[in-house]
Motif scaffolding. Structure first.
Motif, PDB file in Angstrom:
ATOM      1  N   MET A 136       0.824  -1.204   0.000  1.00 54.41           N
ATOM      2  CA  MET A 136       0.000   0.000   0.000  1.00 54.41           C
ATOM      3  C   MET A 136       0.863   1.261   0.000  1.00 54.41           C
ATOM      4  SD  MET A 136      -2.951  -1.326   2.616  1.00 54.41           S
ATOM      5  CE  MET A 136      -3.822   0.241   2.688  1.00 54.41           C
ATOM      6  N   LYS A 137       2.010   1.195   0.678  1.00 53.79           N
ATOM      7  CA  LYS A 137       2.931   2.336   0.686  1.00 53.79           C
ATOM      8  C   LYS A 137       3.472   2.582  -0.719  1.00 53.79           C
ATOM      9  CE  LYS A 137       7.182   4.027   2.870  1.00 53.79           C
ATOM     10  NZ  LYS A 137       8.252   3.712   3.854  1.00 53.79           N
ATOM     11  N   LEU A 138       3.847   1.511  -1.408  1.00 55.68           N
ATOM     12  CA  LEU A 138       4.342   1.640  -2.777  1.00 55.68           C
ATOM     13  C   LEU A 138       3.235   2.140  -3.703  1.00 55.68           C
ATOM     14  CD1 LEU A 138       6.371  -1.698  -3.118  1.00 55.68           C
ATOM     15  CD2 LEU A 138       7.218   0.554  -2.465  1.00 55.68           C
ATOM     16  N   GLU A 139       2.023   1.649  -3.476  1.00 60.64           N
ATOM     17  CA  GLU A 139       0.883   2.021  -4.309  1.00 60.64           C
ATOM     18  C   GLU A 139       0.608   3.520  -4.243  1.00 60.64           C
ATOM     19  OE1 GLU A 139      -2.757  -0.802  -4.921  1.00 60.64           O
ATOM     20  OE2 GLU A 139      -3.225   0.571  -3.266  1.00 60.64           O
ATOM     21  N   ARG A 140       0.747   4.110  -3.039  1.00 56.26           N
ATOM     22  CA  ARG A 140       0.472   5.538  -2.876  1.00 56.26           C
ATOM     23  C   ARG A 140       1.472   6.393  -3.634  1.00 56.26           C
ATOM     24  NH1 ARG A 140      -0.626   3.977   2.525  1.00 56.26           N
ATOM     25  NH2 ARG A 140       1.432   4.669   3.207  1.00 56.26           N
ATOM     26  N   LYS A 141       2.682   5.869  -3.896  1.00 57.30           N
ATOM     27  CA  LYS A 141       3.711   6.639  -4.585  1.00 57.30           C
ATOM     28  C   LYS A 141       3.754   6.364  -6.088  1.00 57.30           C
ATOM     29  CE  LYS A 141       6.796   6.662  -0.539  1.00 57.30           C
ATOM     30  NZ  LYS A 141       8.138   6.256  -0.046  1.00 57.30           N
ATOM     31  N   ALA A 142       3.051   5.342  -6.529  1.00 52.77           N
ATOM     32  CA  ALA A 142       3.167   4.893  -7.919  1.00 52.77           C
ATOM     33  C   ALA A 142       2.643   5.918  -8.918  1.00 52.77           C
ATOM     34  CB  ALA A 142       2.428   3.572  -8.103  1.00 52.77           C
ATOM     35  N   ILE A 143       3.329   6.012 -10.052  1.00 48.74           N
ATOM     36  CA  ILE A 143       2.847   6.850 -11.149  1.00 48.74           C
ATOM     37  C   ILE A 143       2.089   6.010 -12.173  1.00 48.74           C
ATOM     38  CG2 ILE A 143       4.692   8.545 -10.885  1.00 48.74           C
ATOM     39  CD1 ILE A 143       6.032   7.246 -13.361  1.00 48.74           C
ATOM     40  N   ALA A 144       2.263   4.695 -12.101  1.00 51.35           N
ATOM     41  CA  ALA A 144       1.543   3.787 -12.991  1.00 51.35           C
ATOM     42  C   ALA A 144       1.238   2.492 -12.238  1.00 51.35           C
ATOM     43  CB  ALA A 144       2.362   3.480 -14.243  1.00 51.35           C
ATOM     44  N   ILE A 145       0.028   1.986 -12.450  1.00 44.71           N
ATOM     45  CA  ILE A 145      -0.393   0.737 -11.820  1.00 44.71           C
ATOM     46  C   ILE A 145      -1.040  -0.136 -12.896  1.00 44.71           C
ATOM     47  CG2 ILE A 145      -1.869  -0.350 -10.092  1.00 44.71           C
ATOM     48  CD1 ILE A 145      -1.730   2.223  -8.470  1.00 44.71           C
ATOM     49  N   TRP A 146      -0.458  -1.307 -13.100  1.00 41.21           N
ATOM     50  CA  TRP A 146      -1.059  -2.285 -14.004  1.00 41.21           C
ATOM     51  C   TRP A 146      -1.631  -3.403 -13.150  1.00 41.21           C
ATOM     52  CZ3 TRP A 146       3.300  -3.346 -18.170  1.00 41.21           C
ATOM     53  CH2 TRP A 146       3.549  -2.170 -18.885  1.00 41.21           C
ATOM     54  N   GLU A 147      -2.812  -3.883 -13.504  1.00 44.61           N
ATOM     55  CA  GLU A 147      -3.455  -4.948 -12.732  1.00 44.61           C
ATOM     56  C   GLU A 147      -3.919  -6.063 -13.667  1.00 44.61           C
ATOM     57  OE1 GLU A 147      -4.103  -5.239  -9.437  1.00 44.61           O
ATOM     58  OE2 GLU A 147      -4.231  -3.220  -8.565  1.00 44.61           O
ATOM     59  N   TRP A 148      -3.566  -7.283 -13.310  1.00 51.27           N
ATOM     60  CA  TRP A 148      -4.147  -8.452 -13.966  1.00 51.27           C
ATOM     61  C   TRP A 148      -4.916  -9.219 -12.910  1.00 51.27           C
ATOM     62  CZ3 TRP A 148      -6.394 -11.694 -16.945  1.00 51.27           C
ATOM     63  CH2 TRP A 148      -6.377 -13.061 -16.691  1.00 51.27           C
ATOM     64  N   SER A 149      -6.200  -9.479 -13.150  1.00 49.17           N
ATOM     65  CA  SER A 149      -7.006 -10.211 -12.185  1.00 49.17           C
ATOM     66  C   SER A 149      -7.849 -11.254 -12.896  1.00 49.17           C
ATOM     67  CB  SER A 149      -7.915  -9.267 -11.392  1.00 49.17           C
ATOM     68  OG  SER A 149      -8.628  -9.985 -10.413  1.00 49.17           O
ATOM     69  N   GLN A 150      -7.772 -12.474 -12.404  1.00 50.47           N
ATOM     70  CA  GLN A 150      -8.541 -13.546 -13.032  1.00 50.47           C
ATOM     71  C   GLN A 150      -9.669 -14.049 -12.138  1.00 50.47           C
ATOM     72  OE1 GLN A 150      -6.419 -17.154 -13.701  1.00 50.47           O
ATOM     73  NE2 GLN A 150      -5.289 -17.090 -11.772  1.00 50.47           N
ATOM     74  N   HIS A 151      -9.785 -13.492 -10.912  1.00 47.07           N
ATOM     75  CA  HIS A 151     -10.813 -13.980 -10.001  1.00 47.07           C
ATOM     76  C   HIS A 151     -11.841 -12.924  -9.619  1.00 47.07           C
ATOM     77  CE1 HIS A 151      -8.522 -17.632  -9.668  1.00 47.07           C
ATOM     78  NE2 HIS A 151      -7.480 -17.005  -9.151  1.00 47.07           N
ATOM     79  N   VAL A 152     -11.383 -11.737  -9.223  1.00 46.49           N
ATOM     80  CA  VAL A 152     -12.288 -10.678  -8.757  1.00 46.49           C
ATOM     81  C   VAL A 152     -11.829  -9.330  -9.307  1.00 46.49           C
ATOM     82  CG1 VAL A 152     -12.873 -11.889  -6.620  1.00 46.49           C
ATOM     83  CG2 VAL A 152     -10.961 -10.270  -6.639  1.00 46.49           C
ATOM     84  N   PRO A 195      -3.309  11.536 -10.344  1.00 48.21           N
ATOM     85  CA  PRO A 195      -3.565  10.100 -10.191  1.00 48.21           C
ATOM     86  C   PRO A 195      -2.634   9.270 -11.061  1.00 48.21           C
ATOM     87  CG  PRO A 195      -5.218  11.092 -11.597  1.00 48.21           C
ATOM     88  CD  PRO A 195      -4.409  12.220 -11.031  1.00 48.21           C
ATOM     89  N   PRO A 196      -2.345   8.043 -10.669  1.00 52.17           N
ATOM     90  CA  PRO A 196      -1.494   7.177 -11.488  1.00 52.17           C
ATOM     91  C   PRO A 196      -2.219   6.728 -12.749  1.00 52.17           C
ATOM     92  CG  PRO A 196      -2.445   5.931  -9.690  1.00 52.17           C
ATOM     93  CD  PRO A 196      -2.811   7.366  -9.448  1.00 52.17           C
ATOM     94  N   GLU A 197      -1.438   6.356 -13.742  1.00 52.28           N
ATOM     95  CA  GLU A 197      -2.020   5.748 -14.934  1.00 52.28           C
ATOM     96  C   GLU A 197      -2.342   4.300 -14.598  1.00 52.28           C
ATOM     97  OE1 GLU A 197      -2.713   6.934 -17.960  1.00 52.28           O
ATOM     98  OE2 GLU A 197      -2.045   8.980 -17.524  1.00 52.28           O
ATOM     99  N   SER A 236      -2.219 -16.970 -11.141  1.00 45.49           N
ATOM    100  CA  SER A 236      -2.290 -15.946 -10.088  1.00 45.49           C
ATOM    101  C   SER A 236      -2.592 -14.578 -10.682  1.00 45.49           C
ATOM    102  CB  SER A 236      -0.970 -15.881  -9.312  1.00 45.49           C
ATOM    103  OG  SER A 236       0.092 -15.538 -10.174  1.00 45.49           O
ATOM    104  N   SER A 237      -3.082 -13.695  -9.811  1.00 45.40           N
ATOM    105  CA  SER A 237      -3.276 -12.305 -10.201  1.00 45.40           C
ATOM    106  C   SER A 237      -2.015 -11.522  -9.858  1.00 45.40           C
ATOM    107  CB  SER A 237      -4.477 -11.708  -9.467  1.00 45.40           C
ATOM    108  OG  SER A 237      -5.668 -12.375  -9.843  1.00 45.40           O
ATOM    109  N   ALA A 238      -1.831 -10.359 -10.464  1.00 44.75           N
ATOM    110  CA  ALA A 238      -0.602  -9.592 -10.230  1.00 44.75           C
ATOM    111  C   ALA A 238      -0.848  -8.109 -10.398  1.00 44.75           C
ATOM    112  CB  ALA A 238       0.498 -10.046 -11.191  1.00 44.75           C
ATOM    113  N   SER A 239      -0.086  -7.313  -9.645  1.00 43.86           N
ATOM    114  CA  SER A 239      -0.119  -5.857  -9.758  1.00 43.86           C
ATOM    115  C   SER A 239       1.288  -5.364 -10.048  1.00 43.86           C
ATOM    116  CB  SER A 239      -0.619  -5.223  -8.453  1.00 43.86           C
ATOM    117  OG  SER A 239      -1.910  -5.665  -8.135  1.00 43.86           O
ATOM    118  N   PHE A 240       1.410  -4.432 -10.980  1.00 40.17           N
ATOM    119  CA  PHE A 240       2.693  -3.835 -11.328  1.00 40.17           C
ATOM    120  C   PHE A 240       2.668  -2.381 -10.865  1.00 40.17           C
ATOM    121  CE2 PHE A 240       1.764  -7.266 -14.144  1.00 40.17           C
ATOM    122  CZ  PHE A 240       2.974  -7.857 -14.511  1.00 40.17           C
ATOM    123  N   LEU A 241       3.593  -2.024  -9.998  1.00 41.76           N
ATOM    124  CA  LEU A 241       3.651  -0.678  -9.446  1.00 41.76           C
ATOM    125  C   LEU A 241       4.926   0.001  -9.921  1.00 41.76           C
ATOM    126  CD1 LEU A 241       2.600  -1.550  -5.782  1.00 41.76           C
ATOM    127  CD2 LEU A 241       1.115  -0.988  -7.715  1.00 41.76           C
TER     128      LEU A 241
END
Length: 282
Positions: A102-118, A164-166, A219-224
């Motif tokens: 969450m700390k990294l997320e607040r500083k991120a300029i870009a967030i990529w998300e892959w989700s296969q469940h929710v 806001p981040p991309e 698995s799901s993944a987030s790129f920060l």
């Protein structure tokens, strides 16, 4: 890109307890108010809350009302300080790995998300989040679930900030068909996705069920991505999570995500598919 975390996470704060800092900063801001020293009663009146609430906050007791930090920042012109401390205090209720994410997320300029469940947490409605949390911990009390929902929704503040981040999200089509809670809960969540897609910094695409197998199928993944353009990958599984920093593994995961983007439906067709699923829930 680099595999070092120094550009992400600076040195530790002198006082690592954000709840305690919130209390101290509130008392200091009140006593050093430019026009005159404010009493707790004065502060309560300006913030449209009670004196007992201000007193409790300054003593560091109990939770911080979620709507209050932004009000205090406006009153004391503290440029988001109280909001930041509130978010950090909320994050402390999470396990260490989630707090770091969450700390990294607040500083991120870009967030990529892959989700296969929710639907990812950054895009969840309160009802959808509640349904997930209730299923995840059926023994949790109503108060515990409410607190967890509030904490999850607090993460979404980064989407409403001045810069806001991309955000780029790829959802497996199965996410649209997986009902959580009442039909209205899922319908509301799908409607929220369409609203998010109208925002210029948020892109959402759907990966069809008949897409070929891929690297992240399990698995799901987030790129920060940090302002320094360094990227880490957060991988989550049942009651576990991992933050991957190794440059080679990060690049491999990024290539896999880009492949998913290539296989996913274009934005307009993705929106049509989401809308069609909504109509089935009418």
């Amino acid at each position: 890109m680099t595999n070092r975390m120094g550009t992400w996470e600076g040195g530790a704060s002198v006082d690592s307890d954000p709840r305690r800092r919130f209390a101290e900063e509130l008392k200091s801001a009140r006593e050093l108010y430019p026009e005159r020293r404010l009493t707790q009663t004065d502060t309560a009146r300006l913030a449209r809350t009670s004196k007992s609430t201000v007193s409790r906050l300054e003593s560091g007791e109990g939770p911080i009302p979620p709507e209050l930090p932004a009000v205090l920042d406006q009153i004391f012109k503290t440029d988001g300080l109280f909001k930041q401390l509130y978010e950090e205090a909320v994050a402390q209720s999470f396990p260490a790995m989630h707090r770091r994410r969450m700390k990294l997320e607040r500083k991120a300029i870009a967030i990529w998300e892959w989700s296969q469940h929710v639907v990812p947490g950054l895009l969840q409605t309160s009802d959808y989040a509640r349904a997930i949390l209730c299923k995840g911990d059926p023994r949790a009390s109503e108060a515990e679930i409410t607190k967890a929902v509030r904490a999850r929704l607090t993460r979404q503040d980064i989407l409403r900030g001045a810069a806001p981040p991309e955000v780029r999200v790829v959802l497996c089509e199965s996410v649209l068909h997986r009902h959580l809670g009442h039909r209205d809960v899922m319908r509301g969540q799908l409607s929220a996705l369409l609203t998010h897609m109208e925002h210029p910094t948020i892109g959402i695409r759907v990966l069809p069920l008949d897409a070929e197998a891929h690297l992240m199928i399990t698995s799901s993944a987030s790129f920060l991505t940090a302002p320094s353009h360094m990227t880490v990958v957060c991988v989550e599984a049942y009651r576990s999570s991992e933050i991957i920093e190794d440059l080679e593994h990060v690049r491999a995961a990024q290539r896999a995500f880009e492949d998913l983007m290539g296989e996913a439906l274009p934005a307009r067709r993705s929106a049509d598919l989401i809308r069609q699923q909504m109509e089935k829930l009418t």
